[in-house]
Design an enzyme around this catalytic site. Structure first.
Site, PDB file in Angstrom:
ATOM      1  N   ASP A 131       0.831  -1.197   0.000  1.00  0.00           N
ATOM      2  CA  ASP A 131       0.000   0.000   0.000  1.00  0.00           C
ATOM      3  C   ASP A 131       0.872   1.257   0.000  1.00  0.00           C
ATOM      4  OD1 ASP A 131      -2.751   1.106   0.330  1.00  0.00           O
ATOM      5  OD2 ASP A 131      -1.926   1.876   2.205  1.00  0.00           O
ATOM      6  N   GLU A 184       1.658  -0.545  -4.975  1.00  0.00           N
ATOM      7  CA  GLU A 184       0.698   0.495  -5.351  1.00  0.00           C
ATOM      8  C   GLU A 184       1.510   1.774  -5.496  1.00  0.00           C
ATOM      9  OE1 GLU A 184      -3.303   2.816  -3.751  1.00  0.00           O
ATOM     10  OE2 GLU A 184      -1.727   2.233  -2.353  1.00  0.00           O
TER      11      GLU A 184
END
Length: 500
Positions: free
Chosen positions: A190, A244
């Site tokens: 993330d 990401e």
């Protein structure tokens, strides 16, 4: 040459809270995922990616992690997780888990110690805030009782780690080991371009999430992923990591997937491209000429579902365009990441009442931004009324489901050759056979106006983004198409795979 499993994989993102509720509390859980593994095997995916299931106050749907080495009772137990991994492997599927290294929950023991005045250097504290804004709206700083301020690039309940502290490095290496030892095949990272902030934390002008600035994309982050790559390679079975990473360009993106860093990074330029052959071609060219081991994605838990995005641009075309875009995506070199429910043709749910919304973006923006709840509504599995088999009958899901889901359940679509679900099953089955026999690279063909044609060996992929039918190139037979094809012409908003 051995080809790593992830190079051409189809990975299915499971937003755990909204996939399947086995415990009967209205929230999806790990046992629910485990019970639906046969469905995913029949769909034809190679791997699943689980969004965070760790202990969390759920201020941001689990992306505010209070304990990186456990399972929140809301989702089950560590034994449930281990059984899920074992069963997924039995079904021939790999398992990726989410890691959230940019920030923790404000309930994390480290942050609680920081509030008490101990170990503040694990987070980003300063005496005066700068002008940085939260990605979720509003200031990125919150003041604590003794007058100092802490940084949170997202919700106030998500304080940012200070990656200039070696303790943070060691903590996350140990977290990775914990899950690798339990059999996970990889990690989705993330906010992978975050972690480091520029020395001195200078004020900024452009605070775009994609811009390389004092907030994002600092060069020191690459050494983190070099350490992680070494750790992954010390385990058997081709463990991997996908980041990401939001960047301005493919060249910036390529920095994260150098041979000694991440294996893959999400290619959000494909997701952001408008319905245009010129735009599609530019993204494909930029990606394949710059980024090794490309990835392609149309939807995820943070964006409006692509059926609705396409429909918003030209009402009435959303589902047809979504199916056509899928065929193109699956024909491109690299791996494809699917988001749960897109195989059912689910639209964005736009009419969630304010009192039911849970996304912090909605609250931090004082309701001016709808947030991401609309793409996170629990899946419809069966039946003609809520909860549509997501939860036991009579249990309300954590987000309300619209009545229109009745026609889109997995049960209603299974066996219907015209359904979106069966289309996805056919497409993934065909792709699995094709990737074994065609080259990794593609070649462009001359294409009619409004269309885009390319080949990969014996496979020809065609899509018509224009308003009028276009003639098909010569071919031996039709492998499959996203809509009816007659008279050797390709209708608007349609794609096809042809055998040359």
């Amino acid at each position: 040459m051995d080809i790593p499993w992830w190079r051409d994989a189809v990975v299915y993102e499971i937003y755990v809270r909204s996939f399947a509720d086995a415990s009967g509390d209205g929230v999806g859980d790990l046992v629910g995922v485990r019970e639906r593994l046969p469905y995913l095997a029949q769909l034809g995916v190679d791997a699943i990616w689980l969004t965070p299931f760790y202990p969390s106050p759920m201020a941001d749907g689990g992306y505010d992690v209070a304990d990186y080495r456990g399972v929140d009772p809301l989702f089950g137990t560590l034994a449930d997780f281990e059984a899920l991994v074992s069963d997924a492997h039995t079904h021939g599927m790999k398992v990726l888990v989410d890691i959230v290294p940019n920030h923790s929950s404000s309930r994390h023991p480290w942050f609680q110690e920081a509030l008490a005045g101990r170990g503040r250097d694990r987070y980003v504290f300063r005496d005066e805030p700068n002008n940085w804004q939260s990605t979720f709206s509003g200031p990125a700083w919150t003041q604590v009782d003794d007058g100092q301020w802490y940084l949170h690039l997202f919700a106030p309940e998500q304080p940012d780690f200070n990656w200039r502290n070696p303790e943070v490095h060691e903590e996350f290496l140990d977290v990775l080991r914990f899950w690798l030892d339990r059999g996970v095949d990889g990690f989705r990272i993330d906010v992978a371009m975050g972690l480091y902030k520029a020395e001195g934390l200078p004020d900024v002008g452009d605070q775009s999430f994609m811009s390389v600035s004092p907030i994002w994309g600092q060069p020191e982050v690459h050494e983190v992923y070099r350490q992680w790559r070494k750790l992954l390679e010390s385990y058997p079975g081709e463990r991997m990591a996908v980041g990401e990473v939001w960047t301005d360009s493919a060249a910036d993106l390529a920095l994260y997937v150098r041979p000694d860093e991440l294996h893959q990074s999400f290619n959000f330029a494909w997701l952001q491209a408008p319905w245009s052959p010129t735009a599609f071609k530019k993204v494909i060219d930029d990606t394949l000429s710059t980024v090794p081991f490309a990835t392609w994605v149309l939807s995820n838990h943070d964006v409006v579902r692509h059926r609705t995005r396409y429909d918003t641009a030209d009402p009435g075309t959303g589902l047809a365009r979504a199916k056509a875009a899928l065929l193109v995506m699956l024909a491109l070199p690299g791996s494809a990441y699917l988001y749960q429910g897109e195989e059912l043709g689910l639209p964005e749910v736009k009419d969630i009442p304010p009192e039911a919304r849970q996304d912090p973006i909605f609250f931090q923006s004082k309701g001016t931004l709808p947030g991401r709840d609309g793409c996170r509504v629990p899946l419809p599995w069966s039946g003609d009324a809520a909860p549509f088999g997501f939860s036991p009958e009579g249990v309300d899901p954590w987000l309300p489901q619209p009545g229109t889901f009745a026609a889109l359940t997995a049960e209603a679509q299974s066996g219907d050759s015209d359904s979106t679900l069966e289309f996805y099953r056919r497409a993934l089955a065909c792709r699995r056979d094709l990737v074994r026999s065609i080259p990794y690279h593609l070649e462009w063909m001359d294409s009619p106006e409004g269309a885009l044609f390319f080949t990969r060996g014996s496979l020809t992929c065609v899509i018509n983004c224009g308003p009028d039918p276009v003639p098909l190139p010569p071919y031996d037979h039709l492998i499959m198409s996203s809509g009816p094809i007659t008279d050797d012409s390709l209708p608007p908003d349609t794609a096809a795979w042809l055998q040359a």
